[in-house]
Every structure is written in structure tokens, then in C-alpha cells.
Enzyme design. Structure first.
Site, PDB file in Angstrom:
ATOM      1  N   LYS A  82      87.102  -2.972 -11.023  1.00 51.10           N
ATOM      2  CA  LYS A  82      88.418  -1.906 -10.539  1.00 51.10           C
ATOM      3  C   LYS A  82      87.882  -1.120  -9.398  1.00 51.10           C
ATOM      4  O   LYS A  82      86.901  -0.166  -9.670  1.00 51.10           O
ATOM      5  CB  LYS A  82      88.713  -0.937 -11.827  1.00 51.10           C
ATOM      6  CG  LYS A  82      89.828  -0.026 -11.416  1.00 51.10           C
ATOM      7  CD  LYS A  82      89.959   1.226 -12.008  1.00 51.10           C
ATOM      8  CE  LYS A  82      89.321   2.523 -11.253  1.00 51.10           C
ATOM      9  NZ  LYS A  82      90.141   2.703  -9.754  1.00 51.10           N
ATOM     10  N   GLU A 127      75.649   5.402 -10.682  1.00 49.48           N
ATOM     11  CA  GLU A 127      75.099   5.534  -9.342  1.00 49.48           C
ATOM     12  C   GLU A 127      76.180   6.673  -8.674  1.00 49.48           C
ATOM     13  O   GLU A 127      77.139   6.344  -8.438  1.00 49.48           O
ATOM     14  CB  GLU A 127      75.354   4.182  -8.336  1.00 49.48           C
ATOM     15  CG  GLU A 127      74.637   2.823  -8.696  1.00 49.48           C
ATOM     16  CD  GLU A 127      73.363   3.191  -8.323  1.00 49.48           C
ATOM     17  OE1 GLU A 127      72.845   4.075  -7.579  1.00 49.48           O
ATOM     18  OE2 GLU A 127      72.449   2.384  -8.903  1.00 49.48           O
ATOM     19  N   CYS A 144      76.998   8.695   0.224  1.00 47.72           N
ATOM     20  CA  CYS A 144      75.961   9.133  -0.824  1.00 47.72           C
ATOM     21  C   CYS A 144      74.658   9.669  -0.745  1.00 47.72           C
ATOM     22  O   CYS A 144      74.099  10.414  -1.039  1.00 47.72           O
ATOM     23  CB  CYS A 144      75.977   8.403  -2.286  1.00 47.72           C
ATOM     24  SG  CYS A 144      75.330   6.755  -1.860  1.00 47.72           S
ATOM     25  N   GLU A 161      77.464  18.624  -3.668  1.00 46.70           N
ATOM     26  CA  GLU A 161      77.848  17.673  -2.722  1.00 46.70           C
ATOM     27  C   GLU A 161      78.982  17.666  -1.997  1.00 46.70           C
ATOM     28  O   GLU A 161      80.060  17.839  -2.719  1.00 46.70           O
ATOM     29  CB  GLU A 161      77.677  16.295  -3.564  1.00 46.70           C
ATOM     30  CG  GLU A 161      78.040  14.938  -2.592  1.00 46.70           C
ATOM     31  CD  GLU A 161      78.180  13.731  -3.355  1.00 46.70           C
ATOM     32  OE1 GLU A 161      78.922  13.807  -4.249  1.00 46.70           O
ATOM     33  OE2 GLU A 161      77.447  12.717  -2.907  1.00 46.70           O
TER      34      GLU A 161
END
Ligand code: NAD
Length: 490
Positions: free
Chosen positions: A174, A249, A283, A384
Site C-alpha cells: 500500500k 522504518e 527521514c 521531526e
């Protein structure tokens, strides 16, 4: 694009016939309409993958044969590289040069795992029991649910598809609902490569339904997820029902450490690349700059000067250095963090607003932004932001910078710059991160493992271990002279 779900070897529409408009973040123009699946479509795809694993030929093909299929996918990606790169730039806003580099990397990932598919022949171990043979073999895990983000849509998908298939698993993938176009195209190439029906399935749709089903469904044996930390936590919970294997991850808040004895010209150039590449939506972005106090002022001044001249624009124009953010919602999140930074007392040195250029008003652009005077306990330093925002802190000793760099819940990547290589190695050894670059920032490649310490996740992608993560280990023990043991007397 009328039929964009690929289930059991057929291109079909979503059961409820729902669709989604895919938008170019550069100008908000519609670039495609795709099917919007829901939980039922995910269930259907999982059933197809289950059947293909339990009864189909894919898991029992030889490694050599599977490798040949995976290599064929690499070749088809190279054949259609320009088309794929254009789709990726339309869908994400990233520059075409970046997208082409991504596609090269993606083809290399498939090629790498094609080469590994027949390399592990198992191992005979030395059994301590006389007249016995013990061997260790790796087998595919089964049905793998794979969920990917929008920042590197096809790259992140390739890190999952290639090793999972090479190891003999069947998959249901997905992609992010806002950036599915290159993933759809690659499933067309997977079909063209001739992979057996049901071995690779694609379902589009929202995370809360389709993604959740992949994490929750009892017929899925492993769920591999790349995305944000909060989603990762939900997936862990949803996956607990059948104790499925999980790979996560997640995000990063990655320190970039510059000592006074670094090659400052190179370090300044790469500090910009570290944080502003792909508008900071990376990331492993070097979003936390830690600068030796002895060079802090001059280094910062140089960065500000260079940042002011970064050219935002259309990713298809040659002189564009950075594209827009992915969406209005994401830009709003970045703007919120900039407000927070100002409230926290950080000094806004440049950026901190949308660009004035009239040509950019329809896109989700945001100026590259630098905050100085940052402290480790500020939210803009800890959380983040995933946008073009750099925080700058200073340090006075090696011990202090190691402490500051590790002072984060994340542990994805970091970098250290100095001509004193022993010092770099000392610092690298102390950083609690899955990747540390010395005198560089950002290199990653198929051959080296990628993944995070701490709350950046667990499991590794890429490298040999990226294949092993998609295998179960079995010990087969054979008694070569079976005889009664007479423990219980007859
Ligand atoms: P996200 O977590 O919002 O979404 C990622 C994927 O998860 C999407 O496909 C989404 O539809 C799906 N999803 C959402 N809710 C779900 C749920 N409840 N159950 C199952 N699936 C669900 O992340 P994003 O905004 O697409 O991506 C940005 C994040 O990804 C950043 O945090 C970034 O650091 C991270 N990321 C990490 C890596 C890495 O290698 N560690 C690489 C790229 C991106």
C-alpha cells in the site's frame, strides 16, 4: 487511470468504485485519478497473496529463477526510467534530476536483490550429537504487508518489494495515498516481468483502513512499514493479534556535527544539502547542525548567505534547486513549527515564510529556514519537522557534542566533519544511530543496511540483512541411525 488495484494478477477497480484525485504539489493541478480502495479491497488482496504463497509456485521456485524475475524488473525500470522519473516529479514536486537519481537507485536495488536470491544455500552445522546431521535453512516468511510514505514513494517501495520477492514471499503493498503513481507503474512492470499471479498485489487507499488491515489481518505474516513514529506505534498494536513480524522504518532528527578542523568549504556546502535536499522531506535530513563554537559565527554566516540564494521552482526546470512541500497540510505543520521556534526563543536567521515569487503561489512552497541560538530542549530541536528548517547549536568539546547529538528519541543517521580522522571515528562509535557518515552526508546504497536505533524503528532494509529480514530460519535435524532411547521401558 480506471483500474489501479492489482490483485491476484488482475487490474481492477475498488469494490466501492471510489476514486482519488492526485495533485501536483507544484501547482495543485490534477495529474491523475486513481482508485481508492478500502478494507475490503485489502482483504481481497491478502487472500490472493495467501493463496499464491500456500498453493502457488512463487515460494517454491529456485532462488535462481526468482532472481531472474527480479532482475527483469530492474531492466524494465531502466527501460522506462525517464517516464518513471517524470511521474515521480509530478507526484512529489521533486526535481527531475533527483527523480532520475532515485530511479537509478531503485533499479540497482532490484538488481542487487536479484543477485542475492540464489546465494544462500543454507549451512550445515557441527552437531554435538553423534550420528546426526544438522542444517540451517532460510525460508520465506509468507504474506508480507508493506506500507510506504510519500517522500520517496518508489524508492521506499523498492526497498521492500525487491528483497521480499527475492526471498520467495508474496506481497501486498500500500503506497501513500497521495503519491501512488510510480508504484502503480512498477506493478505494471512486475506484471510484464511475468511474476505468477497473486505473488505481488497492490492496494491503494487510506492508512486508517487499507494500511490498518495489512497490519491487523491474521493472514499477513509480516508487516513492513516506513513512515511516521505515531503511525508506527499504531501498526505495532494492530500487528499484535497474530504476533506478526514487524519492521519499522520511522523518522529521524539527525545531527550534523562540524568541528573547527573540518574542511569548512565542503562542510558548509554539504550542510545545506543535508537539510534542504528535497525541501527537507527526508527521514535522514541533517536538520540539527552542531557547530564548534570556535567557528560558529563565520560558519553560520556562510550558511545564511548560501541559503538565501537557493532557487525554488518547478522541478522540471533546469535551474530549480528545490521543489515545494508535498501538501497544504504538511506546509501548515512546518509553519506551526516555525512559530513554535520563535516562541521558544530561537533566532530566525532566514526564511520562516512562504516565498513572495508570484510564480510559486499555487504550489506548497516554503523558504529554506535557519534558526540559530537553539537549545537541546527546544521542540524544534527535538521533534521531526520534515521540512526545510535547520536548527543550529554550538558546542565546545567532543564530549559535549556527543551528548547533544545523542539527546534525541531518534537514532536514524548522523554525520561528523573533521580532518582528524581518529576523532571522527571516536565520535562515530559513540553516536547511537543506524548510519553515521564521516566527512559526507546522505550516501546510502543497496549494499549497506539502513535503519534506526531507538525510536527510529527496528529491522533493517537494504544490504544482505534486508533480504534476511524477509526469511524465517529453520533448523533441520536428522538422526542418521535412529534407534530406541528406552527412556520409558516397554
Ligand atoms: P505516515 O506515517 O503518515 O504514513 C506512512 C504510510 O502509512 C502511508 O501509506 C499511510 O497511508 C499509512 N498509514 C497511515 N495511518 C496508518 C495506520 N493507522 N495504519 C497503517 N498504515 C497507516 O508518514 P508519511 O507522512 O507518509 O511519511 C513521512 C514519515 O516517514 C516521516 O516521519 C519520515 O521520517 C518517515 N520516513 C522514514 C524513512 C526511513 O527510512 N526511516 C524513510 C522515509 C520516510
Amino acid at each position: 487511470m480506471s483500474k489501479t488495484l492489482y490483485i491476484g494478477g488482475e487490474w481492477i477497480s475498488a469494490e466501492k468504485k471510489q476514486t482519488r484525485r492526485i495533485i501536483n504539489p507544484f501547482n495543485q493541478e490534477e495529474i491523475a485519478t486513481v482508485c481508492e480502495g478500502d478494507r475490503n479491497d485489502a482483504v481481497k488482496a491478502i487472500a490472493a497473496a495467501r493463496k499464491a504463497f500456500d498453493e502457488g509456485e512463487w515460494p517454491v521456485l529456485s532462488g535462481l529463477e526468482r532472481g531472474q524475475f527480479v532482475l527483469k524488473i530492474a531492466e524494465l525500470i531502466r527501460r522506462d526510467l525517464n517516464e518513471l522519473a517524470e511521474l515521480e516529479s509530478l507526484d512529489t514536486g521533486k526535481t527531475i534530476e533527483e527523480s532520475k537519481a532515485d530511479m537509478d537507485d531503485i533499479a540497482n536495488v532490484f538488481q542487487y536483490y536479484a543477485g542475492l536470491a540464489d546465494k544462500d544455500g543454507g549451512e550445515v552445522i557441527s552437531s554435538p550429537i553423534p550420528d546426526s546431521v544438522s542444517k540451517i535453512v532460510r525460508e520465506p516468511i509468507g504474506v508480507c504487508g508493506q506500507i510506504t510514505p510519500w517522500n520517496y514513494p518508489l524508492l521506499q517501495a523498492s526497498w521492500k518489494i525487491a528483497p521480499a520477492l527475492a526471498a520467495g514471499n508474496t506481497i501486498v503493498l500500500k503506497p501513500s495515498e497521495i503519491t501512488p503513481l510510480t508504484t502503480i507503474k512498477v506493478f505494471q512492470l512486475i506484471e510484464e516481468a511475468g511474476i505468477p499471479k497473486g505473488a505481488a498485489n497492490l492496494v491503494l487507499g487510506p492508512g486508517a483502513s487499507v494500511g490498518d488491515e495489512l497490519a491487523r489481518n491474521l493472514d499477513v505474516d509480516l508487516v513492513s512499514f516506513t513512515g511516521g513514529i505515531e503511525t508506527g506505534k499504531k501498526i505495532m498494536q494492530a500487528a499484535s493479534g497474530n504476533v506478526k513480524k514487524i519492521a519499522l522504518e520511522l523518522g529521524g532528527k539527525n545531527p550534523n556535527i562540524v568541528f573547527k578542523d573540518a574542511d569548512l568549504e565542503t562542510a558548509a556546502d554539504q550542510a545545506l544539502n543535508a537539510v534542504f535536499f528535497h525541501a527537507g522531506q527526508v527521514c535522514s535530513a541533517g536538520s540539527r547542525l552542531l557547530v564548534d563554537e570556535a567557528i560558529h559565527d563565520e560558519f553560520l554566516a556562510e550558511l545564511i548567505k548560501r541559503t538565501k540564494s537557493i532557487k525554488l521552482g518547478n522541478g522540471f526546470h533546469e535551474d530549480t534547486e528545490s521543489g515545494p512541500l508535498i501538501s497544504a497540510e504538511h506546509r501548515a505543520k512546518v509553519e506551526k513549527y516555525v512559530e513554535i521556534g520563535i516562541e521558544e526563543g530561537a533566532k530566525l536567521e532566514t526564511g520562516g515564510k512562504r516565498p513572495d515569487d508570484p510564480a510559486l503561489q499555487n504550489g506548497f512552497f516554503y523558504e529554506p529556514t535557519i534558526f540559530s541560538n537553539c537549545k537541546s530542549d527546544m521542540r524544534i530541536v527535538q521533534e521531526e519537522i520534515f521540512g526545510p528548517v535547520l536548527t543550529v547549536e554550538s558546542f565546545s568539546s567532543e564530549e559535549e557534542v556527543v551528548r547533544l547529538a545523542n539527546d534525541t528519541i531518534y537514532g536514524l543517521a548522523g554525520a561528523v566533519w573533521s580532518k582528524d580522522i581518529e576523532k571522527c571515528e571516536r565520535v562515530a562509535a559513540k553516536l547511537r544511530m543506524g548510519t553515521v557518515w564521516i566527512n559526507d552526508f546522505h550516501p546510502y546504497f543497496a549494499q549497506a543496511p539502513w535503519g534506526g536505533y531507538k525510536q527510529s524503528g527496528f529491522g533493517r532494509e537494504l544490504g544482505k540483512i534486508g533480504l534476511e529480514e524477509y526469511t524465517e530460519i529453520k533448523h533441520i535435524y536428522r538422526n542418521t541411525k535412529p534407534a530406541p532411547v528406552n527412556w520409558f521401558q516397554a
